[in-house]
Design a protein around this motif. Sequence first.
Motif, short mmCIF file in Angstrom:
data_model
loop_
_atom_site.label_atom_id
_atom_site.label_comp_id
_atom_site.label_asym_id
_atom_site.label_seq_id
_atom_site.Cartn_x
_atom_site.Cartn_y
_atom_site.Cartn_z
N MET A 1 52.12 113.52 120.98
CA MET A 1 52.85 113.53 119.73
C MET A 1 54.16 114.30 119.86
N ARG A 2 54.65 114.42 121.06
CA ARG A 2 55.90 115.14 121.29
C ARG A 2 57.15 114.27 121.19
N LYS A 3 56.97 112.97 121.20
CA LYS A 3 58.13 112.08 121.20
C LYS A 3 58.80 112.02 119.83
N SER A 4 60.12 111.90 119.86
CA SER A 4 60.87 111.73 118.63
C SER A 4 61.26 110.25 118.52
N ILE A 5 62.24 109.95 117.71
CA ILE A 5 62.61 108.56 117.45
C ILE A 5 62.97 107.82 118.74
N ASP A 6 63.83 108.41 119.56
CA ASP A 6 64.26 107.71 120.79
C ASP A 6 63.08 107.49 121.74
N GLY A 7 62.20 108.46 121.89
CA GLY A 7 61.05 108.31 122.76
C GLY A 7 60.09 107.25 122.25
N LEU A 8 59.87 107.21 120.95
CA LEU A 8 58.98 106.20 120.38
C LEU A 8 59.58 104.81 120.48
N LEU A 25 56.38 98.12 111.10
CA LEU A 25 56.00 99.52 111.06
C LEU A 25 55.17 99.80 112.30
N TYR A 26 55.59 100.73 113.11
CA TYR A 26 54.88 101.09 114.34
C TYR A 26 54.17 102.42 114.12
N ARG A 32 43.56 113.51 119.44
CA ARG A 32 42.44 113.92 118.60
C ARG A 32 42.29 113.06 117.34
N CYS A 33 43.20 112.13 117.15
CA CYS A 33 43.21 111.22 115.99
C CYS A 33 43.29 111.96 114.67
N ASP A 34 43.90 113.14 114.67
CA ASP A 34 44.08 113.87 113.42
C ASP A 34 45.55 113.90 112.99
N ARG A 35 46.42 113.23 113.76
CA ARG A 35 47.84 113.15 113.44
C ARG A 35 48.35 111.75 113.75
N ILE A 36 49.28 111.30 112.93
CA ILE A 36 49.93 110.02 113.21
C ILE A 36 51.43 110.16 112.98
N LYS A 37 52.18 109.32 113.67
CA LYS A 37 53.60 109.16 113.44
C LYS A 37 53.84 107.69 113.14
N ALA A 38 54.75 107.45 112.22
CA ALA A 38 55.13 106.09 111.85
C ALA A 38 56.62 105.93 112.06
N LEU A 39 56.99 104.85 112.71
CA LEU A 39 58.39 104.54 112.99
C LEU A 39 58.75 103.25 112.27
N LEU A 49 57.98 109.18 110.12
CA LEU A 49 57.03 109.89 109.27
C LEU A 49 55.97 110.53 110.14
N TYR A 50 55.51 111.70 109.73
CA TYR A 50 54.49 112.43 110.48
C TYR A 50 53.43 112.91 109.50
N LYS A 51 52.18 112.68 109.81
CA LYS A 51 51.09 113.16 108.96
C LYS A 51 50.05 113.84 109.83
N ARG A 52 49.63 115.03 109.36
CA ARG A 52 48.58 115.80 110.04
C ARG A 52 47.47 116.02 109.03
#
Length: 72
Positions: A1-8, A25-26, A32-39, A49-52
């Motif tokens: 979960m370290r990547k930002s927009i360019d990495g994703l 929407l990616y 651990r499946c407790d966080r997601i990022k949406a691009l 977007l980031y949700k924990r």
Amino acid sequence: MRKSIDGLCAVVEDQLHMDPRRSALYLFCGKRCDRIKALLWEPDGFVLLYKRMEVQGRFRWPRNQLEVKQLT
């Protein structure tokens, strides 16, 4: 979960062989499946977007191609 927009965007292009600037929407999930990022691409740029999960629980994430669902 370290990547930002360019990495994703690079993951979408290199691993999924898709254009991150198309109308899609990616979603990306942590180990651990407790966080997601949406691009998401909008006409004037990307939205990240980031949700924990704060409560005990996990996102249900597909483990193989048969479990993948298309969102509408």
